[in-house]
Write an enzyme that holds these catalytic residues in place. Structure first.
Site, PDB file in Angstrom:
ATOM      1  N   GLY A  65      -8.056 -29.487   8.547  1.00  0.00           N
ATOM      2  CA  GLY A  65      -7.833 -30.207   7.311  1.00  0.00           C
ATOM      3  C   GLY A  65      -8.666 -29.691   6.156  1.00  0.00           C
ATOM      4  N   SER A  66      -9.276 -30.612   5.440  1.00  0.00           N
ATOM      5  CA  SER A  66      -9.838 -30.348   4.124  1.00  0.00           C
ATOM      6  C   SER A  66     -11.048 -29.421   4.136  1.00  0.00           C
ATOM      7  CB  SER A  66     -10.250 -31.672   3.474  1.00  0.00           C
ATOM      8  OG  SER A  66     -10.866 -31.447   2.231  1.00  0.00           O
ATOM      9  N   CYS A  67     -11.098 -28.570   3.092  1.00  0.00           N
ATOM     10  CA  CYS A  67     -12.266 -27.706   2.862  1.00  0.00           C
ATOM     11  C   CYS A  67     -13.498 -28.516   2.496  1.00  0.00           C
ATOM     12  CB  CYS A  67     -11.958 -26.715   1.743  1.00  0.00           C
ATOM     13  SG  CYS A  67     -10.539 -25.656   2.057  1.00  0.00           S
ATOM     14  N   THR A  68     -13.324 -29.785   2.085  1.00  0.00           N
ATOM     15  CA  THR A  68     -14.441 -30.627   1.680  1.00  0.00           C
ATOM     16  C   THR A  68     -15.224 -31.138   2.878  1.00  0.00           C
ATOM     17  OG1 THR A  68     -13.107 -31.278  -0.233  1.00  0.00           O
ATOM     18  CG2 THR A  68     -15.038 -32.587   0.171  1.00  0.00           C
TER      19      THR A  68
END
Length: 590
Positions: A65-68
């Site tokens: 999922g997210s790069c964050t």
């Protein structure tokens, strides 16, 4: 002591820890999947949902999922709610980078150990574990004389061993271009070593995801770079931030979020980044061309850039993105290399008919879960001619459930016009049935009550063509007074849609327009406190919303979303392309 097992692996971040083992065989996105302030797993689709990570040895195959996720892990390390250690089946750059930045900024750390897929499968059912450098111990009970080490201060060593450096690289590393660029180069080189890169490449542009506010540590990181004189060396755009910077007070956002989130956006602009604030930078005039070497973060943007535009980028973690923008240099690894853009998974679709726009995010969600970290080739859409909005929706949902930075669709995406050219080495073939897709449909449709309180559109940000489609559906109609219909988009696309006349139609319908931020950052009061059920055409948001905002979700096509906005009720109708699957399922139960 009985029940002791010892394994070894590759240490991604050195350290020692001991504690209860928390195991899952499904990758976890820390952003949208873990609360950055408590360490609770909030991904309601994940087997660890409701578990607390703090002080436990977390064993997951990888992130996804997210790069964050790197930012969330850094927040957890800084506030004391992080796992004691990470044990992975595959090396994960996003999570590792979060630890490395915490080392640099807070001088706190946790060990990260990669043990390989075969050894990882053997962790199921184990109660306790210890990590010490490259060694993993497994126990039925903790040794009586063992205390779990707390996060301790660490000394970070920076080295360029084994990596070819130019004269300018050495000048950056020696501090001739300032403290910020020096620290950025140190982090770039540490990641290059972990990735096995032997040289760096010049990049043409960057897109920064680290401007999302995950907590005080994310703001502290950016402001520290500004204090050190940080200036980007390449054209740099900014992802959605956590609030509509111009209207957050008007929208009723709590200043406890609005002030630091807006300040975080200002900090990145102070480094020379453009005021773009969009999670869909591929909709900007600055979108890269095929073959262009770039550094983008934001998972859906990475996937779109690689797959649809044919540009070259890794799935860059938050903070590594700005470090590369400050140096203009990236490790030559992964999807930057032609040889690393090949598919090892072949997804074959069944015969399809009567497709609507809900098909593509649902398929992306399903394929992403099958792919894991593998790059897939999807066959069976050659005659359906998906457009750019379809590919955007597919990619965003794919990036939600997959760790891969790239997909190929036979006869559709630019590198798979000749499908055989993207297949390499041993390829796993998976045939997907309509019944399989029906299962994913039920996963995304978590709401049982047909009532609809909020219709959420624009995750990722709406395009001009989506505005045109929506305006056509809303023309001459009006939303139900008890329903909020809100659309998130970038400022540039909003102005294009206004000039085209679409916004006037939508405002007459009763829609709310929000710029700068996106649904994955929006909460109350944009979502009314009394709201129970959301409806969306975004596979990405249908997945994240139950954990992020605690509401159930109806997932359907854009046309169904507009109908629900007018009636305050979800029809519950299956799309035509899935009705065959239900008929077959009912027949099987007769």
């Amino acid at each position: 002591m009985s029940g002791i097992t010892s394994l070894s692996g590759r240490s991604l971040v050195e350290g020692a820890a001991v504690g209860p083992l928390l195991y899952a065989d499904v990758g976890l996105s820390f952003w949208g999947g873990v609360d950055p302030f408590s360490g609770e797993v909030i991904d309601r689709h994940h087997p660890l949902s409701g578990e607390c990570l703090a002080g436990r040895i977390l064993a997951i195959p990888s992130g996804r999922g997210s790069c964050t996720g790197s930012s969330v892990l850094m927040e957890l390390i800084s506030n004391g709610h992080a796992p004691a250690a990470l044990v992975l089946a595959e090396a994960d750059e996003i999570l590792t980078l979060g630890v490395l930045v915490a080392q640099t900024l807070f001088e706190r750390s946790l060990p990260v150990l990669c043990i390989g897929k075969e050894a990882f499968a053997g962790l199921r059912g184990k109660a306790f574990a210890s990590v010490n450098g490259t060694h993993l111990g497994l126990f039925d009970a903790l040794p009586a004389d063992t205390d779990a080490p707390s996060h301790r201060e660490v000394h970070v060593e920076d080295s360029s061993n084994g990596i070819e450096l130019t004269e300018d690289d050495r000048a950056l590393l020696d501090g001739h271009h300032g403290k910020a660029a020096q620290v950025a180069m140190q982090i770039v080189l540490r990641m290059a070593q972990l990735q096995g890169a032997v040289q760096l490449i010049d990049i043409n542009q960057a897109h920064i995801d680290g401007c999302i506010y995950t907590g005080p540590a994310s703001l502290r990181f950016a402001q520290q770079l500004v204090e050190w004189g940080a200036k980007v060396r390449v054209p740099t755009t900014l992802n959605s931030i956590s609030v509509d910077q111009r209207r957050w007070r008007e929208l009723g956002i709590d200043p406890a979020l609005g002030v630091p989130a807006s300040a975080l956006g200002d900090a990145y602009m102070a480094m020379g980044a453009q005021l773009s604030f969009t999670c869909a930078p591929y909709l900007l005039d600055s979108a890269p061309k095929a073959g262009e070497q770039i550094v983008w973060a934001e998972s859906n943007a990475v996937v779109y850039a690689n797959s649809v535009l044919g540009a070259r980028t890794l799935k860059y973690p938050d903070y590594l993105d700005i470090c590369i923008a400050l140096t203009g240099r990236a490790p030559l690894i992964g999807c930057h290399l032609e040889s690393q853009r090949k598919a090892r998974l072949h997804i074959e679709l069944p015969p399809l008919a009567d497709l609507d726009d809900a098909f593509y995010p649902l398929l992306g969600y399903h394929v992403g879960a099958l792919a894991g970290s593998r790059i897939p080739l999807v066959s069976g859409l050659e005659q359906h001619h998906p457009d750019l909005d379809h590919l955007k929706a597919f990619g965003a949902a794919f990036a939600t459930t997959s760790a891969a930075p790239l997909f190929h669709i036979a006869g559709v995406t630019p590198e798979a016009l000749d499908p055989a050219s993207v297949l390499d080495g041993p390829v796993t073939v998976i045939k997907v049935s309509l019944k399989d897709l029906l299962t994913s449909w039920h996963e995304l449709n978590s709401a049982c009550d047909p009532r609809v309180d909020v219709v959420s559109l624009g995750n990722p940000h709406f395009s001009l063509s989506e505005f045109a489609h929506l305006a056509g559906l809303c023309q001459g109609r009006h939303r139900h007074p008890d329903v909020v219909l809100a659309i998130t988009c970038g400022r540039a696309v909003l102005e294009q849609a206004r000039e085209a006349g679409h916004i006037a139609v939508l405002e007459a319908f009763g829609a709310t327009l929000v710029t700068d931020t996106c649904w994955c950052m929006l909460g109350e009061p944009v979502i009314p406190p009394s709201a129970q059920n959301l409806m969306t055409n975004s596979g990405k948001y249908a997945h994240y919303a139950p954990g992020l905002v605690g509401r159930k979700v109806h997932f359907a096509s854009l046309a169904e979303c507009v109908d629900a906005a007018c009636s305050a009720t979800a029809s519950g109708r299956l799309p035509l392309w899935l009705q065959t699957a239900v008929s077959l399922e009912n027949y099987a139960h007769v």
